[in-house]
Write a protein that holds these residues in place. Structure first.
Motif, PDB file in Angstrom:
ATOM      1  N   CYS A 103      65.243  46.834  12.464  1.00 59.34           N
ATOM      2  CA  CYS A 103      64.976  45.492  11.947  1.00 59.34           C
ATOM      3  C   CYS A 103      65.056  45.477  10.421  1.00 59.34           C
ATOM      4  N   ALA A 104      64.472  46.459   9.777  1.00 58.07           N
ATOM      5  CA  ALA A 104      64.528  46.520   8.312  1.00 58.07           C
ATOM      6  C   ALA A 104      65.972  46.608   7.844  1.00 58.07           C
ATOM      7  N   GLN A 105      66.766  47.411   8.550  1.00 56.98           N
ATOM      8  CA  GLN A 105      68.174  47.554   8.176  1.00 56.98           C
ATOM      9  C   GLN A 105      68.929  46.249   8.411  1.00 56.98           C
ATOM     10  N   ALA A 106      68.592  45.530   9.477  1.00 60.88           N
ATOM     11  CA  ALA A 106      69.249  44.247   9.743  1.00 60.88           C
ATOM     12  C   ALA A 106      68.892  43.223   8.670  1.00 60.88           C
ATOM     13  N   VAL A 107      67.620  43.205   8.256  1.00 60.30           N
ATOM     14  CA  VAL A 107      67.207  42.264   7.200  1.00 60.30           C
ATOM     15  C   VAL A 107      67.931  42.594   5.901  1.00 60.30           C
ATOM     16  N   ALA A 108      68.020  43.883   5.591  1.00 58.75           N
ATOM     17  CA  ALA A 108      68.686  44.287   4.351  1.00 58.75           C
ATOM     18  C   ALA A 108      70.186  43.975   4.400  1.00 58.75           C
ATOM     19  N   ARG A 109      70.792  44.258   5.547  1.00 56.60           N
ATOM     20  CA  ARG A 109      72.252  44.155   5.649  1.00 56.60           C
ATOM     21  C   ARG A 109      72.718  42.709   5.901  1.00 56.60           C
ATOM     22  N   ASP A 110      72.016  42.009   6.798  1.00 58.83           N
ATOM     23  CA  ASP A 110      72.496  40.698   7.250  1.00 58.83           C
ATOM     24  C   ASP A 110      71.788  39.518   6.597  1.00 58.83           C
ATOM     25  N   HIS A 111      70.675  39.759   5.924  1.00 58.17           N
ATOM     26  CA  HIS A 111      69.889  38.641   5.390  1.00 58.17           C
ATOM     27  C   HIS A 111      69.552  38.811   3.912  1.00 58.17           C
ATOM     28  N   GLY A 112      70.302  39.689   3.243  1.00 58.71           N
ATOM     29  CA  GLY A 112      70.089  39.855   1.811  1.00 58.71           C
ATOM     30  C   GLY A 112      68.716  40.393   1.457  1.00 58.71           C
ATOM     31  N   GLY A 113      68.098  41.107   2.380  1.00 58.60           N
ATOM     32  CA  GLY A 113      66.793  41.690   2.106  1.00 58.60           C
ATOM     33  C   GLY A 113      65.639  40.711   2.213  1.00 58.60           C
ATOM     34  N   VAL A 114      65.907  39.517   2.754  1.00 56.18           N
ATOM     35  CA  VAL A 114      64.874  38.492   2.899  1.00 56.18           C
ATOM     36  C   VAL A 114      64.712  38.145   4.381  1.00 56.18           C
ATOM     37  N   PHE A 115      63.484  38.135   4.865  1.00 58.46           N
ATOM     38  CA  PHE A 115      63.261  37.798   6.267  1.00 58.46           C
ATOM     39  C   PHE A 115      63.657  36.349   6.552  1.00 58.46           C
ATOM     40  N   PRO A 116      64.279  36.086   7.716  1.00 59.56           N
ATOM     41  CA  PRO A 116      64.501  34.699   8.130  1.00 59.56           C
ATOM     42  C   PRO A 116      63.156  33.966   8.167  1.00 59.56           C
ATOM     43  N   ASP A 117      63.172  32.675   7.816  1.00 61.11           N
ATOM     44  CA  ASP A 117      61.895  31.961   7.712  1.00 61.11           C
ATOM     45  C   ASP A 117      61.667  30.994   8.874  1.00 61.11           C
ATOM     46  N   THR A 118      62.428  31.173   9.970  1.00 64.14           N
ATOM     47  CA  THR A 118      62.206  30.355  11.161  1.00 64.14           C
ATOM     48  C   THR A 118      61.904  31.255  12.354  1.00 64.14           C
ATOM     49  N   GLU A 119      61.229  30.657  13.331  1.00 60.38           N
ATOM     50  CA  GLU A 119      60.874  31.419  14.525  1.00 60.38           C
ATOM     51  C   GLU A 119      62.133  31.925  15.237  1.00 60.38           C
ATOM     52  N   ASP A 120      63.147  31.079  15.361  1.00 52.62           N
ATOM     53  CA  ASP A 120      64.375  31.497  16.045  1.00 52.62           C
ATOM     54  C   ASP A 120      65.086  32.616  15.290  1.00 52.62           C
ATOM     55  N   GLY A 121      65.136  32.488  13.974  1.00 55.68           N
ATOM     56  CA  GLY A 121      65.768  33.526  13.180  1.00 55.68           C
ATOM     57  C   GLY A 121      65.049  34.853  13.315  1.00 55.68           C
ATOM     58  N   LEU A 122      63.729  34.811  13.330  1.00 60.68           N
ATOM     59  CA  LEU A 122      62.936  36.031  13.471  1.00 60.68           C
ATOM     60  C   LEU A 122      63.084  36.625  14.866  1.00 60.68           C
ATOM     61  N   ARG A 123      63.131  35.756  15.857  1.00 58.53           N
ATOM     62  CA  ARG A 123      63.206  36.203  17.254  1.00 58.53           C
ATOM     63  C   ARG A 123      64.463  37.006  17.524  1.00 58.53           C
ATOM     64  N   ALA A 124      65.492  36.792  16.721  1.00 53.17           N
ATOM     65  CA  ALA A 124      66.767  37.482  16.921  1.00 53.17           C
ATOM     66  C   ALA A 124      66.746  38.903  16.368  1.00 53.17           C
ATOM     67  N   LEU A 125      65.706  39.266  15.625  1.00 51.29           N
ATOM     68  CA  LEU A 125      65.642  40.599  15.030  1.00 51.29           C
ATOM     69  C   LEU A 125      65.101  41.623  16.042  1.00 51.29           C
ATOM     70  N   PRO A 126      65.494  42.901  15.904  1.00 46.36           N
ATOM     71  CA  PRO A 126      65.034  43.932  16.837  1.00 46.36           C
ATOM     72  C   PRO A 126      63.511  44.083  16.800  1.00 46.36           C
ATOM     73  N   GLY A 127      62.896  44.134  17.971  1.00 48.75           N
ATOM     74  CA  GLY A 127      61.464  44.396  18.066  1.00 48.75           C
ATOM     75  C   GLY A 127      60.591  43.172  17.911  1.00 48.75           C
ATOM     76  N   LEU A 128      61.193  42.014  17.620  1.00 47.70           N
ATOM     77  CA  LEU A 128      60.410  40.786  17.537  1.00 47.70           C
ATOM     78  C   LEU A 128      60.598  39.966  18.809  1.00 47.70           C
ATOM     79  N   GLY A 129      59.584  39.965  19.652  1.00 48.70           N
ATOM     80  CA  GLY A 129      59.592  39.150  20.852  1.00 48.70           C
ATOM     81  C   GLY A 129      58.949  37.805  20.573  1.00 48.70           C
ATOM     82  N   ALA A 130      58.583  37.110  21.644  1.00 48.50           N
ATOM     83  CA  ALA A 130      58.047  35.760  21.502  1.00 48.50           C
ATOM     84  C   ALA A 130      56.795  35.753  20.637  1.00 48.50           C
ATOM     85  N   TYR A 131      55.892  36.693  20.889  1.00 42.88           N
ATOM     86  CA  TYR A 131      54.644  36.697  20.134  1.00 42.88           C
ATOM     87  C   TYR A 131      54.892  36.965  18.641  1.00 42.88           C
ATOM     88  N   THR A 132      55.576  38.062  18.334  1.00 44.34           N
ATOM     89  CA  THR A 132      55.689  38.498  16.945  1.00 44.34           C
ATOM     90  C   THR A 132      56.491  37.498  16.119  1.00 44.34           C
TER      91      THR A 132
END
Length: 347
Positions: A103-132
């Motif tokens: 997930c950290a590598q995906a944020v760095a590589r695909d999102h410019g080092g910034v976490f997506p700020d929407t639930e759907d964007g976050l849900r697409a990252l590795p290890g983030l399920g519905a709760y997280t």
DNA sequence: GAATCGTGGCC
DNA sequence: TGGCCAAGATT
């Protein structure tokens, strides 16, 4: 279950948030209730992943160690695989550590080092399920999100006496949590989510809930029909099978111990481990090298779905293994192997 | 939908 | 002691 009316929901919200304003826990990844400042998404995400199926006291020292060693998601993304897995050792559910790095590598590589700020964007990252995904969206970004963990399920089941046993009752509990979740204009979504979880953790506990201190006691149907600890209903659990195997502790003349890297998938996946015979049916590997093996006792360990008994064998010698100082091995091996190592070197 | 996946604390 | 439980995700 009777569908709650809007006045009752509003009263529950206010009572909970009043309580949280006074009783919120002070946690290293959390902002004080009502704070205008938002928590760092990296710290929120890291804490949420560590807290999956894990208690606050167990996760807290790991959180401190990680943010000290890797202060940003970019720093974590650049970390070697073995450093991250080793730092996670002892926390369990090691797929979380593999997904954490991915997930950290995906944020760095695909999102410019910034976490997506929407639930759907976050849900697409590795290890983030519905709760997280919902928790990070609410806590780090102030988004309205239906945050449902084990605490929230328990509070909903008791407030509204949901009789459908888990896990079947999950959709019903989620619908109730959705109905109760306030609009962002009313209460801060992050404060709301953490208030509900704090209540579940500290007051609405699984055993011996503290109803005398609960701000929602007057609204709680389980409190009225009691005892509240009868909710949530759960299906009976299947008994754990017992498995057996051998484990080999090979030490060289320099006092180092020989390790193997486990496959990325499956139990203890991606972690360093000691050579074993295996313990699944039909699995029976031999020792890593022919040597003068001596018995050094037995180690029992309970995993989520089976109990393991390992007979410990010890010898001195050389083999094609990954060699580590004993102190480093004890710090970076999963607990079951740390126990084996301690037993072997004490015997 | 069911199985898989760790560990430590509590009673 | 042994079962239960914990801010679940993935396949």
């Amino acid at each position: 279950m009777s569908p709650p009316d809007s006045d009752r929901l509003a009263a529950i919200r206010s009572a909970l948030m009043d309580w949280y304003g006074v009783h919120a826990r002070d946690l290293p990844w959390r902002m004080a209730p009502g704070s205008a400042e938002r928590a760092d998404p990296y710290r929120v995400w890291l804490s949420e992943v560590m807290l999956q199926q894990t208690t606050v006291p167990h996760a807290t020292p790991y959180f401190q160690a990680f943010v000290t060693r890797w202060p940003t998601v970019g720093a974590l993304a650049a970390a070697p695989d073995e450093a991250v897995m080793g730092a996670w050792a002892g926390l369990g559910y090691y797929a979380r550590a593999r997904n954490l790095l991915a997930c950290a590598q995906a944020v760095a590589r695909d999102h410019g080092g910034v976490f997506p700020d929407t639930e759907d964007g976050l849900r697409a990252l590795p290890g983030l399920g519905a709760y997280t995904a919902a928790a990070v969206a609410a806590i780090a970004f102030g988004r309205r999100a239906v945050v449902v963990d084990g605490n929230v399920e328990r509070v909903m089941a008791r407030l509204f006496t949901v009789d459908t046993p888990l896990p079947k009752g999950r959709p019903e509990l989620r619908a109730l949590a959705d109905a109760l979740t306030p609009e962002p204009e009313t209460f801060d979504p992050g404060d709301w989510a953490q208030a509900l979880m704090d209540l579940g953790s500290r007051i609405c506990r699984p055993r011996s809930p503290l109803c005398g201190q609960c701000p929602l006691a007057g609204d709680c149907q389980a409190r009225a029909s009691g005892p509240p600890e009868a909710w949530p209903k759960k299906l009976a659990k299947v008994p754990k099978p017992r498995r057996e195997g051998l484990v080999w502790v090979l030490v060289d003349k320099a006092g180092r111990v020989g390790l193997v890297k486990r496959p990325d998938k499956g139990l203890l996946g991606g972690m360093l481990g000691l050579p074993t015979s295996g313990w699944d049916a039909g699995e029976a590997s031999g020792p890593p090298v022919v040597a003068d093996w001596v018995e050094a006792g037995t180690v029992r360990h309970v995993f989520t779905h089976f109990e393991l008994e390992l007979e410990v064998m010890r010898a001195e010698g050389q083999a094609d293994l990954i060699w580590r100082e004993v102190a480093e091995a004890e710090a970076t091996l999963p607990t079951v192997f740390r126990k084996v190592l301690v037993r072997a070197l004490a015997a």
